[in-house]
Motif scaffolding. Structure first.
Motif, PDB file in Angstrom:
ATOM      1  N   MET A 226       0.989  -1.185  -0.138  1.00 10.96           N
ATOM      2  CA  MET A 226       0.072   0.084   0.025  1.00 10.96           C
ATOM      3  C   MET A 226       0.977   1.217  -0.236  1.00 10.96           C
ATOM      4  O   MET A 226       1.814   1.484   0.714  1.00 10.96           O
ATOM      5  CB  MET A 226      -0.870  -0.005   1.187  1.00 10.96           C
ATOM      6  N   SER A 227       0.490   2.228  -0.916  1.00 11.88           N
ATOM      7  CA  SER A 227       1.294   3.269  -1.050  1.00 11.88           C
ATOM      8  C   SER A 227       0.609   4.550  -0.594  1.00 11.88           C
ATOM      9  O   SER A 227      -0.593   4.554  -0.906  1.00 11.88           O
ATOM     10  CB  SER A 227       1.608   3.372  -2.362  1.00 11.88           C
ATOM     11  N   GLU A 228       1.049   5.537   0.390  1.00  8.57           N
ATOM     12  CA  GLU A 228       0.447   6.707   0.734  1.00  8.57           C
ATOM     13  C   GLU A 228       0.950   7.712  -0.153  1.00  8.57           C
ATOM     14  O   GLU A 228       2.108   7.839  -0.382  1.00  8.57           O
ATOM     15  CB  GLU A 228       0.665   6.774   2.136  1.00  8.57           C
ATOM     16  N   GLU A 229      -0.105   8.848  -0.594  1.00  7.26           N
ATOM     17  CA  GLU A 229       0.482   9.893  -1.271  1.00  7.26           C
ATOM     18  C   GLU A 229       0.842  10.941  -0.296  1.00  7.26           C
ATOM     19  O   GLU A 229       0.162  11.043   0.764  1.00  7.26           O
ATOM     20  CB  GLU A 229      -0.895  10.508  -2.254  1.00  7.26           C
ATOM     21  N   MET A 230       1.863  11.674  -0.697  1.00  5.12           N
ATOM     22  CA  MET A 230       2.206  12.838   0.301  1.00  5.12           C
ATOM     23  C   MET A 230       1.737  14.304  -0.025  1.00  5.12           C
ATOM     24  O   MET A 230       1.624  14.532  -1.183  1.00  5.12           O
ATOM     25  CB  MET A 230       3.781  12.879   0.328  1.00  5.12           C
ATOM     26  N   THR A 231       1.148  14.753   1.068  1.00  6.63           N
ATOM     27  CA  THR A 231       0.460  15.928   0.482  1.00  6.63           C
ATOM     28  C   THR A 231       1.712  16.879   0.352  1.00  6.63           C
ATOM     29  O   THR A 231       2.597  16.966   0.833  1.00  6.63           O
ATOM     30  CB  THR A 231      -0.482  16.477   1.824  1.00  6.63           C
ATOM     31  N   ASP A 232       1.081  18.388  -0.171  1.00  6.73           N
ATOM     32  CA  ASP A 232       2.232  19.353  -0.371  1.00  6.73           C
ATOM     33  C   ASP A 232       2.461  19.951   0.797  1.00  6.73           C
ATOM     34  O   ASP A 232       3.494  20.510   1.077  1.00  6.73           O
ATOM     35  CB  ASP A 232       1.149  20.558  -1.218  1.00  6.73           C
ATOM     36  N   LYS A 233       1.689  19.948   1.876  1.00  5.31           N
ATOM     37  CA  LYS A 233       1.868  20.490   3.277  1.00  5.31           C
ATOM     38  C   LYS A 233       3.038  19.632   3.844  1.00  5.31           C
ATOM     39  O   LYS A 233       4.133  19.969   4.407  1.00  5.31           O
ATOM     40  CB  LYS A 233       0.729  20.527   4.340  1.00  5.31           C
ATOM     41  N   GLN A 234       2.916  18.252   3.691  1.00  6.61           N
ATOM     42  CA  GLN A 234       3.865  17.429   4.264  1.00  6.61           C
ATOM     43  C   GLN A 234       5.319  17.368   3.702  1.00  6.61           C
ATOM     44  O   GLN A 234       6.359  17.537   4.272  1.00  6.61           O
ATOM     45  CB  GLN A 234       3.579  15.952   4.220  1.00  6.61           C
ATOM     46  N   MET A 235       5.298  17.600   2.426  1.00  3.12           N
ATOM     47  CA  MET A 235       6.517  18.060   1.584  1.00  3.12           C
ATOM     48  C   MET A 235       7.160  19.349   1.903  1.00  3.12           C
ATOM     49  O   MET A 235       8.221  19.193   2.135  1.00  3.12           O
ATOM     50  CB  MET A 235       6.156  17.993   0.038  1.00  3.12           C
ATOM     51  N   GLU A 236       6.226  20.192   2.000  1.00  5.64           N
ATOM     52  CA  GLU A 236       6.857  21.514   2.532  1.00  5.64           C
ATOM     53  C   GLU A 236       7.742  21.546   4.053  1.00  5.64           C
ATOM     54  O   GLU A 236       8.601  22.113   4.111  1.00  5.64           O
ATOM     55  CB  GLU A 236       5.529  22.530   2.541  1.00  5.64           C
ATOM     56  N   VAL A 237       6.984  20.640   4.682  1.00  3.19           N
ATOM     57  CA  VAL A 237       7.425  20.431   6.227  1.00  3.19           C
ATOM     58  C   VAL A 237       8.813  19.710   6.242  1.00  3.19           C
ATOM     59  O   VAL A 237       9.846  20.346   6.489  1.00  3.19           O
ATOM     60  CB  VAL A 237       6.475  19.793   7.177  1.00  3.19           C
ATOM     61  N   ILE A 238       8.745  19.025   5.434  1.00  9.45           N
ATOM     62  CA  ILE A 238      10.180  18.106   5.090  1.00  9.45           C
ATOM     63  C   ILE A 238      11.195  18.815   4.483  1.00  9.45           C
ATOM     64  O   ILE A 238      12.688  18.901   4.965  1.00  9.45           O
ATOM     65  CB  ILE A 238       9.898  16.598   4.433  1.00  9.45           C
ATOM     66  N   LEU A 239      10.966  19.514   3.575  1.00 11.02           N
ATOM     67  CA  LEU A 239      11.947  20.423   2.782  1.00 11.02           C
ATOM     68  C   LEU A 239      12.443  21.452   3.675  1.00 11.02           C
ATOM     69  O   LEU A 239      13.705  21.808   3.590  1.00 11.02           O
ATOM     70  CB  LEU A 239      11.212  20.954   1.691  1.00 11.02           C
ATOM     71  N   ASN A 240      11.360  22.157   4.416  1.00 13.89           N
ATOM     72  CA  ASN A 240      11.848  23.086   5.504  1.00 13.89           C
ATOM     73  C   ASN A 240      12.848  22.642   6.472  1.00 13.89           C
ATOM     74  O   ASN A 240      13.725  23.406   6.816  1.00 13.89           O
ATOM     75  CB  ASN A 240      10.620  23.828   5.920  1.00 13.89           C
ATOM     76  N   LEU A 241      12.446  21.499   7.077  1.00 18.44           N
ATOM     77  CA  LEU A 241      13.372  20.796   7.874  1.00 18.44           C
ATOM     78  C   LEU A 241      14.664  20.573   7.600  1.00 18.44           C
ATOM     79  O   LEU A 241      15.756  20.827   8.249  1.00 18.44           O
ATOM     80  CB  LEU A 241      12.840  19.443   8.540  1.00 18.44           C
ATOM     81  N   VAL A 242      14.817  19.939   6.182  1.00 25.58           N
ATOM     82  CA  VAL A 242      16.099  19.740   5.510  1.00 25.58           C
ATOM     83  C   VAL A 242      16.792  21.130   5.328  1.00 25.58           C
ATOM     84  O   VAL A 242      18.164  21.241   5.567  1.00 25.58           O
ATOM     85  CB  VAL A 242      15.998  18.947   4.274  1.00 25.58           C
ATOM     86  N   ALA A 243      16.241  22.088   4.835  1.00 27.36           N
ATOM     87  CA  ALA A 243      16.667  23.466   4.832  1.00 27.36           C
ATOM     88  C   ALA A 243      17.450  23.897   5.972  1.00 27.36           C
ATOM     89  O   ALA A 243      18.434  24.558   6.084  1.00 27.36           O
ATOM     90  CB  ALA A 243      15.832  24.310   4.083  1.00 27.36           C
ATOM     91  N   ASP A 244      16.502  23.638   6.852  1.00 28.61           N
ATOM     92  CA  ASP A 244      16.997  24.449   8.180  1.00 28.61           C
ATOM     93  C   ASP A 244      18.289  23.610   8.750  1.00 28.61           C
ATOM     94  O   ASP A 244      19.257  24.188   9.293  1.00 28.61           O
ATOM     95  CB  ASP A 244      16.067  24.396   9.298  1.00 28.61           C
TER      96      ASP A 244
END
Length: 48
Positions: free
Chosen positions: A1-19
């Motif tokens: 089973m595969s779950e779709e990532m929401t835009d908000k989840q992607m934004e949070v992850i990218l911000n954590l990595v950028a920080d």
């Protein structure tokens, strides 16, 4: 089973990595940050 990532989840992850990288002063710190991000990714995967 595969779950779709929401835009908000992607934004949070990218911000954590950028920080994570924003605080790096040299390549050694960048390498350490990369290792920490990869370790976080391994822990986040659910056991199937």
């Amino acid at each position: 089973m595969s779950e779709e990532m929401t835009d908000k989840q992607m934004e949070v992850i990218l911000n954590l990595v950028a920080d994570k990288f924003a605080g790096c002063k040299d390549m050694d710190e960048v390498k350490k940050a990369i290792e920490e991000v990869r370790n976080m990714a391994k822990k986040e995967k659910p056991n199937e």
